[in-house]
Design a protein around this motif. Structure first.
Motif, PDB file in Angstrom:
ATOM      1  N   ARG A   1      -0.705  42.928  -1.898  1.00 19.96           N
ATOM      2  CA  ARG A   1      -1.648  42.473  -2.929  1.00 19.96           C
ATOM      3  C   ARG A   1      -1.351  41.035  -3.345  1.00 19.96           C
ATOM      4  O   ARG A   1      -2.247  40.310  -3.766  1.00 19.96           O
ATOM      5  CB  ARG A   1      -1.626  43.418  -4.130  1.00 19.96           C
ATOM      6  CG  ARG A   1      -0.543  43.155  -5.140  1.00 19.96           C
ATOM      7  CD  ARG A   1      -0.757  43.915  -6.441  1.00 19.96           C
ATOM      8  NE  ARG A   1       0.154  43.419  -7.469  1.00 19.96           N
ATOM      9  CZ  ARG A   1      -0.131  42.449  -8.309  1.00 19.96           C
ATOM     10  NH1 ARG A   1      -1.316  41.843  -8.255  1.00 19.96           N
ATOM     11  NH2 ARG A   1       0.747  42.034  -9.210  1.00 19.96           N
TER      12      ARG A   1
ATOM     13  N   PRO B   1      -2.077  53.155  -3.216  1.00 21.21           N
ATOM     14  CA  PRO B   1      -0.676  53.527  -3.043  1.00 21.21           C
ATOM     15  C   PRO B   1      -0.533  55.006  -2.721  1.00 21.21           C
ATOM     16  O   PRO B   1      -1.482  55.795  -2.866  1.00 21.21           O
ATOM     17  CB  PRO B   1      -0.047  53.182  -4.394  1.00 21.21           C
ATOM     18  CG  PRO B   1      -1.169  53.312  -5.360  1.00 21.21           C
ATOM     19  CD  PRO B   1      -2.414  52.880  -4.617  1.00 21.21           C
TER      20      PRO B   1
ATOM     21  N   LEU C   1      -6.429  48.449  -2.225  1.00 22.35           N
ATOM     22  CA  LEU C   1      -5.147  49.043  -1.855  1.00 22.35           C
ATOM     23  C   LEU C   1      -4.955  50.361  -2.588  1.00 22.35           C
ATOM     24  O   LEU C   1      -5.081  50.427  -3.815  1.00 22.35           O
ATOM     25  CB  LEU C   1      -4.001  48.097  -2.186  1.00 22.35           C
ATOM     26  CG  LEU C   1      -4.006  46.750  -1.431  1.00 22.35           C
ATOM     27  CD1 LEU C   1      -3.093  45.748  -2.124  1.00 22.35           C
ATOM     28  CD2 LEU C   1      -3.570  46.953   0.009  1.00 22.35           C
TER      29      LEU C   1
ATOM     30  N   GLU D   1       3.747  56.344  -6.189  1.00 21.41           N
ATOM     31  CA  GLU D   1       3.869  54.894  -6.135  1.00 21.41           C
ATOM     32  C   GLU D   1       2.918  54.255  -7.145  1.00 21.41           C
ATOM     33  O   GLU D   1       1.881  54.826  -7.490  1.00 21.41           O
ATOM     34  CB  GLU D   1       3.556  54.381  -4.728  1.00 21.41           C
ATOM     35  CG  GLU D   1       4.519  54.889  -3.674  1.00 21.41           C
ATOM     36  CD  GLU D   1       4.145  54.415  -2.276  1.00 21.41           C
ATOM     37  OE1 GLU D   1       4.911  54.690  -1.340  1.00 21.41           O
ATOM     38  OE2 GLU D   1       3.076  53.791  -2.106  1.00 21.41           O
TER      39      GLU D   1
ATOM     40  N   SER E   1      -5.661  46.425  -6.314  1.00 25.99           N
ATOM     41  CA  SER E   1      -4.706  47.516  -6.125  1.00 25.99           C
ATOM     42  C   SER E   1      -4.896  48.534  -7.235  1.00 25.99           C
ATOM     43  O   SER E   1      -4.779  48.209  -8.418  1.00 25.99           O
ATOM     44  CB  SER E   1      -3.264  46.982  -6.141  1.00 25.99           C
ATOM     45  OG  SER E   1      -2.337  48.014  -5.894  1.00 25.99           O
TER      46      SER E   1
ATOM     47  N   ALA F   1       0.658  50.728  -8.605  1.00 26.34           N
ATOM     48  CA  ALA F   1      -0.275  49.747  -8.050  1.00 26.34           C
ATOM     49  C   ALA F   1       0.419  48.459  -7.622  1.00 26.34           C
ATOM     50  O   ALA F   1      -0.219  47.599  -7.006  1.00 26.34           O
ATOM     51  CB  ALA F   1      -1.365  49.430  -9.074  1.00 26.34           C
ATOM     52  N   ASP F   2       1.697  48.307  -7.944  1.00 27.34           N
ATOM     53  CA  ASP F   2       2.469  47.140  -7.514  1.00 27.34           C
ATOM     54  C   ASP F   2       3.785  47.593  -6.885  1.00 27.34           C
ATOM     55  O   ASP F   2       4.825  46.973  -7.082  1.00 27.34           O
ATOM     56  CB  ASP F   2       2.737  46.213  -8.710  1.00 27.34           C
ATOM     57  CG  ASP F   2       3.226  44.828  -8.278  1.00 27.34           C
ATOM     58  OD1 ASP F   2       2.703  44.303  -7.274  1.00 27.34           O
ATOM     59  OD2 ASP F   2       4.120  44.269  -8.935  1.00 27.34           O
ATOM     60  N   TRP F   3       3.731  48.684  -6.131  1.00 25.09           N
ATOM     61  CA  TRP F   3       4.944  49.238  -5.528  1.00 25.09           C
ATOM     62  C   TRP F   3       5.628  48.177  -4.652  1.00 25.09           C
ATOM     63  O   TRP F   3       4.975  47.499  -3.858  1.00 25.09           O
ATOM     64  CB  TRP F   3       4.589  50.460  -4.695  1.00 25.09           C
ATOM     65  CG  TRP F   3       5.771  51.307  -4.340  1.00 25.09           C
ATOM     66  CD1 TRP F   3       6.298  51.482  -3.099  1.00 25.09           C
ATOM     67  CD2 TRP F   3       6.555  52.104  -5.226  1.00 25.09           C
ATOM     68  NE1 TRP F   3       7.371  52.346  -3.160  1.00 25.09           N
ATOM     69  CE2 TRP F   3       7.550  52.732  -4.466  1.00 25.09           C
ATOM     70  CE3 TRP F   3       6.509  52.332  -6.598  1.00 25.09           C
ATOM     71  CZ2 TRP F   3       8.499  53.588  -5.017  1.00 25.09           C
ATOM     72  CZ3 TRP F   3       7.447  53.176  -7.155  1.00 25.09           C
ATOM     73  CH2 TRP F   3       8.422  53.793  -6.371  1.00 25.09           C
TER      74      TRP F   3
ATOM     75  N   THR G   1      -7.708  40.917  -3.561  1.00 29.44           N
ATOM     76  CA  THR G   1      -7.042  42.222  -3.499  1.00 29.44           C
ATOM     77  C   THR G   1      -7.234  42.959  -4.814  1.00 29.44           C
ATOM     78  O   THR G   1      -7.135  42.376  -5.898  1.00 29.44           O
ATOM     79  CB  THR G   1      -5.537  42.092  -3.205  1.00 29.44           C
ATOM     80  OG1 THR G   1      -4.901  41.329  -4.231  1.00 29.44           O
ATOM     81  CG2 THR G   1      -5.297  41.447  -1.848  1.00 29.44           C
TER      82      THR G   1
ATOM     83  N   GLN H   1      -1.575  53.501   1.764  1.00 31.30           N
ATOM     84  CA  GLN H   1      -0.185  53.687   2.167  1.00 31.30           C
ATOM     85  C   GLN H   1       0.234  55.128   1.892  1.00 31.30           C
ATOM     86  O   GLN H   1      -0.041  55.662   0.810  1.00 31.30           O
ATOM     87  CB  GLN H   1       0.731  52.732   1.411  1.00 31.30           C
ATOM     88  CG  GLN H   1       2.221  52.908   1.716  1.00 31.30           C
ATOM     89  CD  GLN H   1       3.045  51.746   1.206  1.00 31.30           C
ATOM     90  OE1 GLN H   1       3.194  50.748   1.896  1.00 31.30           O
ATOM     91  NE2 GLN H   1       3.580  51.864  -0.003  1.00 31.30           N
TER      92      GLN H   1
ATOM     93  N   ILE I   1       2.612  47.921  -0.874  1.00 38.30           N
ATOM     94  CA  ILE I   1       1.474  47.652  -1.751  1.00 38.30           C
ATOM     95  C   ILE I   1       1.638  46.325  -2.487  1.00 38.30           C
ATOM     96  O   ILE I   1       0.729  45.476  -2.489  1.00 38.30           O
ATOM     97  CB  ILE I   1       1.287  48.806  -2.749  1.00 38.30           C
ATOM     98  CG1 ILE I   1       0.942  50.097  -2.009  1.00 38.30           C
ATOM     99  CG2 ILE I   1       0.196  48.463  -3.749  1.00 38.30           C
ATOM    100  CD1 ILE I   1      -0.358  50.065  -1.252  1.00 38.30           C
TER     101      ILE I   1
END
Length: 359
Positions: free
Chosen positions: A131, A115, A113, A119, A143, A121-123, A141, A250, A127
């Protein structure tokens, strides 16, 4: 008076009676003292000595402030379990990525993933739900975070991670929706890159802060850094020996994923999904030229957020038709309902449906 004058004459006779050598030494001593007094400056003789004033200390050099990307990674490190973090290394720097293994006995592959601009990595939009949700359906996953572009200024971000998404109970929806006609009423943008953010989420400041004559080397350097990070993420994914590797980008992350695949063309990455793809500022290669030429299984997911979004989506679709792209599919995502949990479940289901058809 007679006695006083007599004493003076006696003293004068006494001096005359002294030896010549003694008179010479007395004169020499008097001349030496006079010379020393003349050599002393008047200011030094009149004023008392004062200690020298010490020079002011040199201020310590302040270390550079961390980038927004690094600050968000540090914030996630405080919020999320340490077991989810993996450290990846490129030739120039280290960066953190978030790893979640598939919750099945026979994983289907790895999804990387990417971003968008600004953003984490855990937006919490796109995202993060992907994930956390896709491992329940057979996918590892990974990210990753991307370096900030030069010249952009962002507000401070805190608490960007959401609670873990609940397992999805509904079956994946299959099929893809075609573009709606331009006469349909436009919807407000959805992703934080495009419009005002969801309440409690900060919006990106799009004020022009880039230097007017930014050298081309800075832009090339950012593209090179992103390519190195994607390569590091792929190396980690390959260490798991997956049967399939999928890049999902994204916003501007979709652009960078497509650009990497176009330039490097790794043989083990045959699937690309883009969510509301957007071209980064300062990049000349346009998405409608870049994406169709890949000839990969490509899912183009977009929200109908106004005429500009619809026009860009139409251009990408028409470009794929002109070259008769064998596996390009556009999917229009439903407009947001206002319930973030429901909206994000809808996105996860659409991505799952596309993955099921491709793999």
């Amino acid at each position: 008076m007679f006695i006083y004058n007599s004493k003076l004459r006696f003293l004068g006779l006494f001096r005359l009676a002294l030896p010549a050598s003694s008179r010479f030494l007395n004169g020499l001593l008097a001349a030496t003292v006079a010379t020393a007094l003349i050599a002393i400056p008047a200011s030094a003789a009149d004023e008392p000595a004062t200690p020298e004033t010490p020079a002011p200390p040199t201020p310590a050099e302040r270390p550079p402030l961390p980038s927004r990307s690094d600050a968000m990674s540090a914030d996630l490190l405080r919020q999320l379990p340490a077991k989810e973090f993996v450290g990846l290394k490129t030739g120039a720097d280290d960066f953190a990525a978030l790893w979640r293994p598939a919750n099945v006995g026979e994983p289907r592959g790895v999804i990387i993933l990417l971003p968008g601009e600004g953003e984490s990595a855990d937006w919490p939009l796109g995202i993060g739900p992907l994930r956390r949700g896709l491992p329940d359906h057979g996918w590892h996953t990974l990210s990753m975070s991307l370096p900030d572009s030069s010249g952009r200024v962002y507000p401070a971000v805190a608490n960007v991670a959401e609670d873990a998404a609940e397992p999805l109970a509904e079956e994946a929806e299959t099929g893809a929706e075609q573009l709606a006609d331009d006469s349909a009423p436009s919807e407000a943008g959805y992703l934080p890159e495009e419009t005002a953010a969801v309440p409690s989420e900060p919006a990106i400041d799009d004020t022009e802060t880039e230097k007017p004559d930014e050298p081309a080397a800075a832009k090339a350097d950012q593209a090179e850094q992103i390519a190195e990070r994607i390569e590091a993420a792929l190396a980690f994914a390959r260490s798991k020996q997956p049967s399939t590797i999928v890049l999902v980008g994204q916003g501007t992350g979709g652009y960078w994923a497509a650009r990497y695949l176009q330039q490097v063309a790794p043989s083990d990455v045959r699937h690309l999904a883009m969510i509301q793809p957007r071209q980064p500022e300062g990049q000349d290669e346009r998405l409608e030229q870049l994406v169709p030429a890949l000839k990969l299984a490509t899912g183009d997911f977009f929200y109908k957020g106004g005429r500009a979004d619809l026009s860009a989506a139409h251009e990408r679709l028409n470009a794929s038709r002109r070259i008769q792209h064998p596996a390009y599919r556009q999917v229009e995502l439903p407009p947001p309902t206002g319930d973030r949990h429901v909206d994000q479940e809808q996105l996860v289901r659409r991505i799952r449906g596309w993955l099921d058809k491709q793999t």
